[in-house]
Design a protein around this motif. Structure first.
Motif, PDB file in Angstrom:
ATOM      1  N   GLY A  16      -2.120  -8.829  -2.752  1.00  0.00           N
ATOM      2  CA  GLY A  16      -0.794  -8.311  -2.446  1.00  0.00           C
ATOM      3  C   GLY A  16      -0.641  -8.083  -0.964  1.00  0.00           C
ATOM      4  O   GLY A  16      -1.430  -8.570  -0.160  1.00  0.00           O
ATOM      5  N   GLY A  17       0.378  -7.342  -0.610  1.00  0.00           N
ATOM      6  CA  GLY A  17       0.636  -7.047   0.800  1.00  0.00           C
ATOM      7  C   GLY A  17       1.960  -7.611   1.247  1.00  0.00           C
ATOM      8  O   GLY A  17       3.024  -7.183   0.794  1.00  0.00           O
ATOM      9  N   LEU A  24       0.294  -0.343  -1.416  1.00  0.00           N
ATOM     10  CA  LEU A  24       0.218   1.014  -1.960  1.00  0.00           C
ATOM     11  C   LEU A  24       0.184   1.009  -3.484  1.00  0.00           C
ATOM     12  O   LEU A  24      -0.489   1.836  -4.101  1.00  0.00           O
ATOM     13  N   ASP A  25       0.907   0.084  -4.099  1.00  0.00           N
ATOM     14  CA  ASP A  25       0.869  -0.010  -5.561  1.00  0.00           C
ATOM     15  C   ASP A  25      -0.522  -0.412  -6.040  1.00  0.00           C
ATOM     16  O   ASP A  25      -0.979   0.038  -7.101  1.00  0.00           O
ATOM     17  N   LEU A  26      -1.201  -1.247  -5.264  1.00  0.00           N
ATOM     18  CA  LEU A  26      -2.547  -1.685  -5.648  1.00  0.00           C
ATOM     19  C   LEU A  26      -3.564  -0.555  -5.495  1.00  0.00           C
ATOM     20  O   LEU A  26      -4.375  -0.315  -6.392  1.00  0.00           O
ATOM     21  N   VAL A  27      -3.529   0.153  -4.368  1.00  0.00           N
ATOM     22  CA  VAL A  27      -4.534   1.191  -4.127  1.00  0.00           C
ATOM     23  C   VAL A  27      -4.294   2.427  -4.984  1.00  0.00           C
ATOM     24  O   VAL A  27      -5.223   3.213  -5.222  1.00  0.00           O
ATOM     25  N   GLN A  28      -3.057   2.613  -5.464  1.00  0.00           N
ATOM     26  CA  GLN A  28      -2.744   3.774  -6.307  1.00  0.00           C
ATOM     27  C   GLN A  28      -2.717   3.413  -7.793  1.00  0.00           C
ATOM     28  O   GLN A  28      -2.269   4.210  -8.613  1.00  0.00           O
ATOM     29  N   ILE A  36      -9.609  -5.677  -3.208  1.00  0.00           N
ATOM     30  CA  ILE A  36      -8.231  -6.155  -3.089  1.00  0.00           C
ATOM     31  C   ILE A  36      -8.152  -7.158  -1.942  1.00  0.00           C
ATOM     32  O   ILE A  36      -8.659  -6.902  -0.843  1.00  0.00           O
ATOM     33  N   ALA A  37      -7.529  -8.292  -2.197  1.00  0.00           N
ATOM     34  CA  ALA A  37      -7.253  -9.286  -1.157  1.00  0.00           C
ATOM     35  C   ALA A  37      -5.856  -9.013  -0.614  1.00  0.00           C
ATOM     36  O   ALA A  37      -4.878  -9.046  -1.359  1.00  0.00           O
ATOM     37  N   VAL A  38      -5.750  -8.737   0.685  1.00  0.00           N
ATOM     38  CA  VAL A  38      -4.485  -8.311   1.287  1.00  0.00           C
ATOM     39  C   VAL A  38      -4.029  -9.333   2.317  1.00  0.00           C
ATOM     40  O   VAL A  38      -4.800  -9.740   3.194  1.00  0.00           O
TER      41      VAL A  38
END
Length: 310
Positions: A16-17, A24-28, A36-38
């Protein structure tokens, strides 16, 4: 592509990113990811001050978004921030000296390595192509004498009629941070096989009468369009839309130069200039909107004052 490799290694991973799911949706997420690939745009990187990636990649440097950044130098500096505080590997394009300089100038964690990718045969601390094999000479014990086989062009091709050179480069660039994270070679190969092209990114649509129809409408700047066109020996280019404030130019001679160009829509005369003026009015660099001064005396748009389009 990177997320596919990570998942093939049995990791709970997503991407994401700049596109797709916001970071933020991924880390939360209520079920935390292993990794996570950003993807970060030059705008996001410009405002970043706390990045600390395990591995970071800059694919290339080509003029883009200069109306916002003000100059190629400022745009390059923003992209270079992707390497800040990198822990394990700074990955750059061996064919793009600008990306090498960004790595040389980066402030990284002690022990971080410089690793490059190339479409040629790789040397030590490089990933590259040996005939039709994707080879890793960076994340192996004896980099001087051995290499790990990560897959082949057939693994990357899938059902498409061929493999575009920039897709090979993308695969090598994705494999480097995967290997830096400890992903084994077989998982890189399985990730390439499992990957499905994103919509509108050099995606094979159909074949009719020995003509392959390809959708690459995500190629919205000259550099991306050139990479797409040079993927094929003979091209009829169906194009539409504004030039985004850039002058249209003829494709370079040689492989991939369109034998014909069909415009699906003809903008009215001056439409590109009108859009350019609208963009400047929305994100002016020459008057104050709460931003700070640039070194040339103009004003930078305030934080959050611009969004990447297209």
């Amino acid at each position: 592509m990177l997320a596919s490799m990570l998942r093939a290694a049995g990791l709970r991973a997503d991407s994401g990113g700049n596109v797709g799911t916001p970071v933020l949706d991924l880390v939360q997420h209520p079920e935390p990811y292993d990794v996570i690939a950003v993807e970060l745009s030059s705008f996001q990187l410009h405002w970043s001050h706390s990045l600390r990636p395990q591995a970071a990649v800059c694919l290339n440097i080509a003029p883009d978004h200069l109306d916002w950044h003000g100059s190629l130098e400022a745009y390059t500096a923003a992209k270079g921030k992707v390497y800040a505080n990198t822990e394990v590997a700074c990955v750059y394009n061996e064919q793009d000296t600008a990306t090498r300089r960004l790595v040389e100038e980066a402030d990284v964690v002690e022990g971080c390595r410089a690793v490059s990718f190339t479409l040629g045969s790789p040397g030590p601390s490089m990933l590259g192509l040996v005939e039709d094999v994707l080879a890793d000479r960076a994340f192996v014990e004896d980099r001087a004498a051995t290499a790990a086989e990560l897959g082949s062009l057939a693994d990357l091709q899938g059902d498409a009629p061929g493999v575009a050179p920039h897709l090979v480069a993308n695969a090598l660039a994705a494999a480097a941070p995967a290997r830096a994270h400890g992903v084994p070679p077989v998982a890189v190969r399985d990730g390439l096989r499992a990957r499905r092209p994103e919509p509108h990114r050099i995606a094979h649509v159909a074949t009719a009468g020995e003509v392959h129809w390809v959708d690459d409408s995500k190629a919205t700047n000259p550099h991306a369009a050139q990479a797409s066109l040079t993927s094929y020996a003979h091209v009829v280019w169906v194009a539409r839309g504004p030039a985004q404030g850039r002058r249209r130019r003829r494709a370079r001679r040689g492989r991939g130069r369109p034998t014909a160009c069909r415009r699906a829509h003809r903008s009215r005369p001056g439409a590109d200039r009108c859009r350019a003026r609208t963009t400047r009015a929305r994100h002016p660099r020459d008057r104050h909107r709460g931003g700070r001064h640039w070194g040339d005396g103009s004003r930078r748009p305030p934080r959050g004052g611009a969004r990447e389009a297209g």
